[in-house]
Each structure stands twice: as C-alpha cells, then as structure tokens.
Motif scaffolding. Structure first.
Motif, PDB file in Angstrom:
ATOM      1  N   VAL A   1      -1.635  18.089  14.691  1.00 21.61           N
ATOM      2  CA  VAL A   1      -1.860  19.469  14.302  1.00 21.61           C
ATOM      3  C   VAL A   1      -3.366  19.706  14.235  1.00 21.61           C
ATOM      4  CG1 VAL A   1      -1.527  21.175  12.499  1.00 21.61           C
ATOM      5  CG2 VAL A   1       0.280  19.552  12.995  1.00 21.61           C
ATOM      6  N   ASP A   2      -3.823  20.765  14.906  1.00 25.91           N
ATOM      7  CA  ASP A   2      -5.237  21.121  14.853  1.00 25.91           C
ATOM      8  C   ASP A   2      -5.664  21.390  13.419  1.00 25.91           C
ATOM      9  OD1 ASP A   2      -5.625  20.928  17.570  1.00 25.91           O
ATOM     10  OD2 ASP A   2      -5.256  23.051  17.943  1.00 25.91           O
ATOM     11  N   PHE A   3      -6.903  21.021  13.094  1.00 24.72           N
ATOM     12  CA  PHE A   3      -7.438  21.213  11.748  1.00 24.72           C
ATOM     13  C   PHE A   3      -7.444  22.684  11.357  1.00 24.72           C
ATOM     14  CE2 PHE A   3     -10.989  21.700   8.743  1.00 24.72           C
ATOM     15  CZ  PHE A   3     -10.521  20.863   7.740  1.00 24.72           C
ATOM     16  N   SER A   4      -7.728  23.592  12.289  1.00 22.15           N
ATOM     17  CA  SER A   4      -7.800  25.034  11.994  1.00 22.15           C
ATOM     18  C   SER A   4      -6.442  25.608  11.607  1.00 22.15           C
ATOM     19  CB  SER A   4      -8.334  25.783  13.211  1.00 22.15           C
ATOM     20  OG  SER A   4      -9.594  25.291  13.566  1.00 22.15           O
ATOM     21  N   ARG A   5      -5.352  24.973  12.006  1.00 21.47           N
ATOM     22  CA  ARG A   5      -4.011  25.464  11.679  1.00 21.47           C
ATOM     23  C   ARG A   5      -3.589  25.098  10.258  1.00 21.47           C
ATOM     24  NH1 ARG A   5       0.104  24.103  16.394  1.00 21.47           N
ATOM     25  NH2 ARG A   5       1.461  25.104  14.894  1.00 21.47           N
ATOM     26  N   GLN A   6      -4.401  24.375   9.529  1.00 15.79           N
ATOM     27  CA  GLN A   6      -4.038  23.931   8.194  1.00 15.79           C
ATOM     28  C   GLN A   6      -4.540  24.846   7.080  1.00 15.79           C
ATOM     29  OE1 GLN A   6      -5.048  19.800   7.705  1.00 15.79           O
ATOM     30  NE2 GLN A   6      -4.263  19.264   9.727  1.00 15.79           N
ATOM     31  N   PHE A   7      -5.210  25.950   7.413  1.00 14.02           N
ATOM     32  CA  PHE A   7      -5.724  26.883   6.405  1.00 14.02           C
ATOM     33  C   PHE A   7      -4.711  27.991   6.156  1.00 14.02           C
ATOM     34  CE2 PHE A   7      -9.677  25.080   8.041  1.00 14.02           C
ATOM     35  CZ  PHE A   7     -10.261  24.695   6.852  1.00 14.02           C
TER      36      PHE A   7
ATOM     37  N   GLY B   1      -1.938  38.078   3.851  1.00 13.35           N
ATOM     38  CA  GLY B   1      -2.263  36.670   3.964  1.00 13.35           C
ATOM     39  C   GLY B   1      -2.780  36.299   5.335  1.00 13.35           C
ATOM     40  N   TRP B   2      -3.203  35.057   5.449  1.00 12.06           N
ATOM     41  CA  TRP B   2      -3.711  34.508   6.707  1.00 12.06           C
ATOM     42  C   TRP B   2      -3.223  33.074   6.804  1.00 12.06           C
ATOM     43  CZ3 TRP B   2      -7.384  30.745   8.178  1.00 12.06           C
ATOM     44  CH2 TRP B   2      -7.811  30.844   9.487  1.00 12.06           C
ATOM     45  N   SER B   3      -2.531  32.757   7.891  1.00  9.51           N
ATOM     46  CA  SER B   3      -1.975  31.426   8.069  1.00  9.51           C
ATOM     47  C   SER B   3      -2.019  31.048   9.538  1.00  9.51           C
ATOM     48  CB  SER B   3      -0.528  31.390   7.563  1.00  9.51           C
ATOM     49  OG  SER B   3       0.055  30.143   7.804  1.00  9.51           O
ATOM     50  N   GLU B   4      -2.530  29.878   9.849  1.00  8.51           N
ATOM     51  CA  GLU B   4      -2.623  29.352  11.209  1.00  8.51           C
ATOM     52  C   GLU B   4      -3.381  30.290  12.144  1.00  8.51           C
ATOM     53  OE1 GLU B   4       1.219  28.289  12.709  1.00  8.51           O
ATOM     54  OE2 GLU B   4       1.482  26.700  11.252  1.00  8.51           O
ATOM     55  N   GLY B   5      -4.274  31.121  11.591  1.00  9.11           N
ATOM     56  CA  GLY B   5      -5.075  32.025  12.396  1.00  9.11           C
ATOM     57  C   GLY B   5      -4.472  33.399  12.601  1.00  9.11           C
ATOM     58  N   TYR B   6      -3.356  33.698  11.961  1.00  9.55           N
ATOM     59  CA  TYR B   6      -2.683  34.986  12.128  1.00  9.55           C
ATOM     60  C   TYR B   6      -2.525  35.688  10.786  1.00  9.55           C
ATOM     61  CZ  TYR B   6      -1.611  32.921  16.614  1.00  9.55           C
ATOM     62  OH  TYR B   6      -1.720  32.323  17.847  1.00  9.55           O
ATOM     63  N   VAL B   7      -2.577  37.013  10.826  1.00 11.48           N
ATOM     64  CA  VAL B   7      -2.493  37.839   9.622  1.00 11.48           C
ATOM     65  C   VAL B   7      -1.028  38.124   9.303  1.00 11.48           C
ATOM     66  CG1 VAL B   7      -3.114  40.074   8.645  1.00 11.48           C
ATOM     67  CG2 VAL B   7      -4.711  38.885  10.124  1.00 11.48           C
ATOM     68  N   SER B   8      -0.727  38.175   8.007  1.00  8.23           N
ATOM     69  CA  SER B   8       0.596  38.579   7.551  1.00  8.23           C
ATOM     70  C   SER B   8       0.433  39.663   6.493  1.00  8.23           C
ATOM     71  CB  SER B   8       1.361  37.383   6.978  1.00  8.23           C
ATOM     72  OG  SER B   8       0.681  36.842   5.884  1.00  8.23           O
ATOM     73  N   TYR B   9       1.440  40.521   6.377  1.00  8.55           N
ATOM     74  CA  TYR B   9       1.391  41.587   5.391  1.00  8.55           C
ATOM     75  C   TYR B   9       2.809  41.993   5.025  1.00  8.55           C
ATOM     76  CZ  TYR B   9       1.495  43.985   9.887  1.00  8.55           C
ATOM     77  OH  TYR B   9       1.809  44.367  11.165  1.00  8.55           O
ATOM     78  N   GLY B  10       2.935  42.556   3.823  1.00 11.24           N
ATOM     79  CA  GLY B  10       4.247  42.964   3.360  1.00 11.24           C
ATOM     80  C   GLY B  10       4.166  43.736   2.063  1.00 11.24           C
ATOM     81  N   ALA B  11       5.334  44.051   1.526  1.00 10.88           N
ATOM     82  CA  ALA B  11       5.437  44.803   0.279  1.00 10.88           C
ATOM     83  C   ALA B  11       6.686  44.364  -0.461  1.00 10.88           C
ATOM     84  CB  ALA B  11       5.489  46.296   0.551  1.00 10.88           C
ATOM     85  N   SER B  12       6.643  44.528  -1.769  1.00 15.04           N
ATOM     86  CA  SER B  12       7.768  44.190  -2.617  1.00 15.04           C
ATOM     87  C   SER B  12       8.002  45.337  -3.593  1.00 15.04           C
ATOM     88  CB  SER B  12       7.473  42.891  -3.376  1.00 15.04           C
ATOM     89  OG  SER B  12       8.555  42.540  -4.185  1.00 15.04           O
ATOM     90  N   ILE B  13       9.244  45.745  -3.730  1.00 13.13           N
ATOM     91  CA  ILE B  13       9.622  46.825  -4.638  1.00 13.13           C
ATOM     92  C   ILE B  13      10.519  46.237  -5.718  1.00 13.13           C
ATOM     93  CG2 ILE B  13      10.826  49.026  -4.838  1.00 13.13           C
ATOM     94  CD1 ILE B  13      10.144  49.505  -1.891  1.00 13.13           C
TER      95      ILE B  13
ATOM     96  N   SER C   1       1.059  24.493  20.973  1.00 12.85           N
ATOM     97  CA  SER C   1       0.640  23.229  20.374  1.00 12.85           C
ATOM     98  C   SER C   1      -0.817  23.236  19.922  1.00 12.85           C
ATOM     99  CB  SER C   1       0.854  22.086  21.368  1.00 12.85           C
ATOM    100  OG  SER C   1       0.123  22.336  22.559  1.00 12.85           O
ATOM    101  N   HIS C   2      -1.587  24.273  20.252  1.00 10.39           N
ATOM    102  CA  HIS C   2      -2.995  24.354  19.884  1.00 10.39           C
ATOM    103  C   HIS C   2      -3.257  25.612  19.069  1.00 10.39           C
ATOM    104  CE1 HIS C   2      -3.909  20.955  22.393  1.00 10.39           C
ATOM    105  NE2 HIS C   2      -3.305  21.554  23.432  1.00 10.39           N
TER     106      HIS C   2
END
Length: 76
Positions: A1-7, A23-35, A53-54
């Motif tokens: 696993v690439d080191f950058s994918r561990q943040f 949030g930010w995981s494996e170089g990609y942004v995530s977003y959501g909401a909770s009611i 794989s990279h």
C-alpha cells in the motif's frame, strides 16, 4: 500500500438536529449529513475510494445511507 493512501482526516459540524460531515481518505474527499429526530437518526454521504493499486490511480464513488432506530446516548 502506498504511503499516501494511509492518511485519513475527518471533521463534523454538529448543530442541534443536523450534523455536517466531511473528510479526506486515500486522496479523495468525502461529505455527508446526519439528521437526528428521536427515535430516528438518518445519515447519508458520498465518498471516493481507490480501486487501483497506486495512489489516485482509479477512483470509484460510493453512496451510503444509514438509518438508526432508537438512537440515544446517556451522559453520566
């Protein structure tokens, strides 16, 4: 696993009935909401995952919908 994918980073802005999530995981942004409307809590979000794989090779988008019944907590 690439080191950058561990943040993995995340944040939540909690308001009385609504929480905004990001949030930010494996170089990609995530977003959501909770009611939160007792006895129901509904959480939804969109996030990206790495399917290659990279680092940032191939992104796949995912959607989550989570319904929690009788969601409560007790503070002592």
């Amino acid at each position: 696993v690439d080191f950058s994918r561990q943040f993995h980073l995340g944040a939540e802005l909690g308001l009385p009935f609504v929480s905004l999530l990001t949030g930010w995981s494996e170089g990609y942004v995530s977003y959501g909401a909770s009611i939160k409307l007792w006895p129901i809590k509904l959480t939804t979000g969109i996030y990206g995952v790495e399917v290659g794989s990279h680092y940032r090779e191939q992104q796949a988008k995912r959607f989550v919908l989570y319904l929690s019944l009788f969601d409560f907590s007790i503070d002592l």
